[in-house]
Design a protein around this motif. Structure first.
Motif, PDB file in Angstrom:
ATOM      1  N   ASN A   1       0.836  -1.215   0.000  1.00  0.00           N
ATOM      2  CA  ASN A   1       0.000   0.000   0.000  1.00  0.00           C
ATOM      3  C   ASN A   1       0.863   1.254   0.000  1.00  0.00           C
ATOM      4  O   ASN A   1       0.400   2.349   0.268  1.00  0.00           O
ATOM      5  CB  ASN A   1      -0.987  -0.004   1.172  1.00  0.00           C
ATOM      6  CG  ASN A   1      -0.288   0.017   2.515  1.00  0.00           C
ATOM      7  OD1 ASN A   1       0.937   0.005   2.595  1.00  0.00           O
ATOM      8  ND2 ASN A   1      -1.075   0.057   3.572  1.00  0.00           N
TER       9      ASN A   1
ATOM     10  N   MET B   1      -5.417  -2.129   7.025  1.00  0.00           N
ATOM     11  CA  MET B   1      -4.140  -2.575   7.554  1.00  0.00           C
ATOM     12  C   MET B   1      -4.218  -2.711   9.072  1.00  0.00           C
ATOM     13  O   MET B   1      -4.776  -1.861   9.765  1.00  0.00           O
ATOM     14  CB  MET B   1      -3.023  -1.590   7.173  1.00  0.00           C
ATOM     15  CG  MET B   1      -1.640  -2.159   7.445  1.00  0.00           C
ATOM     16  SD  MET B   1      -0.389  -1.385   6.416  1.00  0.00           S
ATOM     17  CE  MET B   1       1.035  -2.393   6.779  1.00  0.00           C
TER      18      MET B   1
ATOM     19  N   PHE C   1      -1.811  -3.549  12.542  1.00  0.00           N
ATOM     20  CA  PHE C   1      -0.398  -3.426  12.881  1.00  0.00           C
ATOM     21  C   PHE C   1      -0.018  -4.188  14.148  1.00  0.00           C
ATOM     22  O   PHE C   1      -0.848  -4.415  15.023  1.00  0.00           O
ATOM     23  CB  PHE C   1      -0.050  -1.946  13.102  1.00  0.00           C
ATOM     24  CG  PHE C   1      -0.307  -1.083  11.895  1.00  0.00           C
ATOM     25  CD1 PHE C   1       0.715  -0.774  11.027  1.00  0.00           C
ATOM     26  CD2 PHE C   1      -1.582  -0.572  11.651  1.00  0.00           C
ATOM     27  CE1 PHE C   1       0.484   0.033   9.923  1.00  0.00           C
ATOM     28  CE2 PHE C   1      -1.820   0.229  10.550  1.00  0.00           C
ATOM     29  CZ  PHE C   1      -0.786   0.533   9.686  1.00  0.00           C
TER      30      PHE C   1
ATOM     31  N   ARG D   1     -11.292  -0.742  12.716  1.00  0.00           N
ATOM     32  CA  ARG D   1     -10.899   0.405  11.881  1.00  0.00           C
ATOM     33  C   ARG D   1     -10.674  -0.056  10.437  1.00  0.00           C
ATOM     34  O   ARG D   1     -11.120   0.608   9.492  1.00  0.00           O
ATOM     35  CB  ARG D   1      -9.630   1.034  12.446  1.00  0.00           C
ATOM     36  CG  ARG D   1      -9.097   2.190  11.617  1.00  0.00           C
ATOM     37  CD  ARG D   1      -7.932   2.872  12.268  1.00  0.00           C
ATOM     38  NE  ARG D   1      -6.791   1.967  12.448  1.00  0.00           N
ATOM     39  CZ  ARG D   1      -5.710   2.271  13.154  1.00  0.00           C
ATOM     40  NH1 ARG D   1      -5.621   3.439  13.769  1.00  0.00           N
ATOM     41  NH2 ARG D   1      -4.725   1.413  13.272  1.00  0.00           N
TER      42      ARG D   1
END
Lengths: 377, 253
Positions: B49, B83, B85, B158
């Motif tokens: 990305n 994404m 993390f 999210r």
């Protein structure tokens, strides 16, 4: 080589001693003078320690008698009552340059007295200040000076004001003036801190390497902003105040402007460092969602730096209150200006009031900013 | 479909994190990337990305050249790539709700979002996303008030807000207590079953066996293995992780 080292160390020591000798010379240091000249400073220190903060409201009562000088120059029509508040001179009249005794009976006890002459032309001349005893009695020696002589058949009058305190203490004029000036100083500092924040906050993002330092344009913006902040910081508040005093003449406004400029530089630098110290991970996450750069700053940077920003702002308000005191001395208005005026007029008690106000406010601001910063974690 | 062609990345310091890596990921796969710390897993995921720009090589996603996309187009592409993390990367001082909503920043009116105004249906969507990971009741709390496992679930919520076609998960369970690994990976597995492609880097081999439909292994930036998890025998394992490595098991299910 040990010899070389010994020589080097000896030379270094000699240099240090020489430097101290020069600094003694330059400052004309004479420490014993601190004690020798102590009596000179005593009055000053005492005056500072007894600031002018309160006065009592006084009730003034006046009684008077006509007093012809010389005798026979005017008819003596005094009828002295045998009781109640009354003035009794030892003689009914006298010649110039003689002295007589004035007694008072049944006046207000333990009160301040002002004895004065009211001349035939209505001018007032204060002669003596004294006090009544617990019985309301006083006695005082009065001199009949030639200027008090009867004119055109009208005798001068002896007047006595009895000042009785009524009600409680009320703030003195000096205290009111000091509060007024302090108010000015605090709000001068608030205004300059606010304007500086509004300008420095957006600029600080441009001076933060993790936000701007990308590509040719970004990198140049970053270095230009850094350079501007550094140059602005090089001027200390006092010289900045002098520049603005020449520009805008004297008063609180140029003082506030000088503070604003200094604060922009200082806050800009501190803010940009706060921005540089944020957690990079959340920025990365926001970029990954497809947020644009402004959104990334709004949602990633701003929440992280707000506590730091607020803490720096409060801290600078605190600093600016102190600095504006000093700026006042060069005409920047506020409490510093008032203090400067009182010192120049030898009004030590007023100066003491101002100094106490500064001490209290600086302490309070210090406490407040420490408390605010403690809570912002 | 995601196509990675001859991808190389050299950092300004001279470190070569990726060396000529190529592979393809079909839609609907759960691809796991394995390898030692520093083998280039994070760099690889970030090149997809373009959180990191590769030095050489191409990334095509549905035949669009991601590596050549200008900023606006890149943001459009990123919108559909969620994404997750290792360090969760939440904004700690913001509320859980704000963190989840921020996944939607690529879709909403930028100016409204700048003044902090969110449409009602986006808020509803955020609550649904939180509900899917089982922490709808935490919406009002500050992100750093949550436990590690809960924070990672906020991270997944999210990513869900992006309505993703692809989720990149960079060591999503490495910062968590091993017993929580499955609770997080099961959410990713569930999303994968609903059609979202997942590319996930992992440490523990038993997790790889349990979740991966296919595995890519990196060693010093070079792709040393590509195939199914079952093909990783003792010899392959030693090749990927080095002679001194021994298999460690995460908490059993």
């Amino acid at each position: 080589m040990p010899t070389a080292r010994i020589i080097r160390n000896t030379l270094l020591m000699a240099l240090v001693v020489a430097a101290f000798a020069v600094s003694f010379n330059v400052t004309e240091a004479d420490f014993p003078r601190l004690f020798r000249d102590l009596p000179k400073g005593k009055d000053l220190i005492l005056a500072f320690l007894t600031p002018d903060v309160a006065t009592r409201e006084m009730d003034t009562r006046t009684i008077s008698i006509a007093f012809p000088i010389p005798c026979g120059s005017a008819p003596n029509e005094n009828v002295i009552p045998s009781e109640g508040p009354r003035l009794v001179p030892s003689v009914d009249c006298t010649d110039p340059l003689t002295k007589f005794t004035l007694e008072g009976f049944d006046l207000a006890p333990n009160s301040e007295l002002v004895i004065r002459w009211k001349l035939p032309d209505e001018r007032l001349m204060t002669a003596i200040r004294t006090r009544t005893d617990s019985e309301g009695y006083f006695t005082s020696e009065v001199e009949a000076r030639p200027i008090i002589a009867t004119k055109n058949g009208v005798a001068s009058r002896l007047e006595v004001d009895t000042l009785t305190p009524v009600g409680g203490l009320k703030p003195s004029q000096a205290l009111l003036d000091v509060l007024d000036a302090m108010f000015e100083t605090i709000f001068m500092a608030l205004l300059s801190t606010t304007i500086a924040t509004i300008i420095a906050a957006p600029l600080s993002f441009l001076a933060a390497s993790n936000i701007t330092k990308r590509g040719v344009i970004g990198t140049s913006v970053y270095y230009i902003m850094r350079f501007i902040f550094n140059v602005m910081r090089a001027y200390d508040p006092l010289s900045m105040a002098l520049i603005f005093a020449f520009w805008l003449s004297f008063g609180p406004f140029p003082g506030a402007m000088a503070l604003t400029v200094v604060t922009i530089a200082s806050l800009g630098k501190l803010f940009s460092e706060a921005v540089e110290n944020i957690d990079k991970g959340s920025l990365e996450a926001l970029q990954a969602t497809g947020a644009n750069p402004l959104q990334t700053v709004r949602y990633g940077v701003v929440p992280q730096v707000i506590p730091d920003f607020i803490s720096y702002i409060v801290y600078h308000w605190d600093i600016n209150v102190r600095i504006s005191t000093i700026i006042g001395f060069v005409g920047g208005g506020g409490i510093g200006y008032y203090l400067n005026l009182s010192i120049n007029d030898f009004k030590w008690h007023q100066a003491g009031t101002a100094i106490w106000a500064i001490v209290i406010v600086v302490w309070a601001m210090d406490f407040l900013s420490a408390e605010v910063r403690k809570r912002l974690t | 479909m995601l196509r990675i062609q001859n991808l190389s990345k050299t950092y300004p310091g001279g470190t070569q994190a990726l060396k000529n890596v190529s592979f393809e990921v079909n839609d609907g796969e759960f691809l796991v990337v394995i390898g030692l710390s520093g083998s280039g897993k994070s760099t690889l995921l970030r090149c997809i990305n373009r959180l990191i720009d590769p030095t050489e090589g191409k990334v095509y996603w549905d035949n669009v050249d991601v590596t050549a996309a200008p900023p606006t187009e890149l943001r459009q592409i990123r919108r559909r790539i969620g994404m997750v993390f290792q360090q969760f990367n939440l904004v700690k001082r913001s509320s859980v709700m704000t963190n989840v909503l921020s996944g939607r920043l690529g879709y909403v009116n930028p100016w409204m979002s700048l003044i902090g105004l969110w449409p009602q249906d986006e808020k509803k969507r955020a609550l649904q996303a939180l509900g899917r990971v089982g922490i709808a009741d935490k919406a009002g709390e500050r992100a750093d008030a949550l436990s590690g496992g809960q924070q990672q679930r906020v991270g997944i919520a999210r990513a869900l807000m992006q309505d993703p076609k692809l989720i990149l998960a960079d060591e999503p369970v490495a910062s968590l207590d091993p017993v929580l690994s499955h609770s997080i990976l099961q959410y990713l597995e569930q999303l994968n079953k609903e059609g979202i492609t997942v590319i996930c880097s992992l440490h523990f081999l038993d997790l790889v066996h349990r979740y991966a439909t296919r595995v890519v292994a990196l060693k010093d930036g070079v792709k040393v293995f590509e195939g199914s998890a079952q093909e990783i025998d003792r010899a392959k394992f030693k090749e990927i992780y080095g002679e001194e490595a021994q298999e460690v098991r995460a908490a059993s299910m």
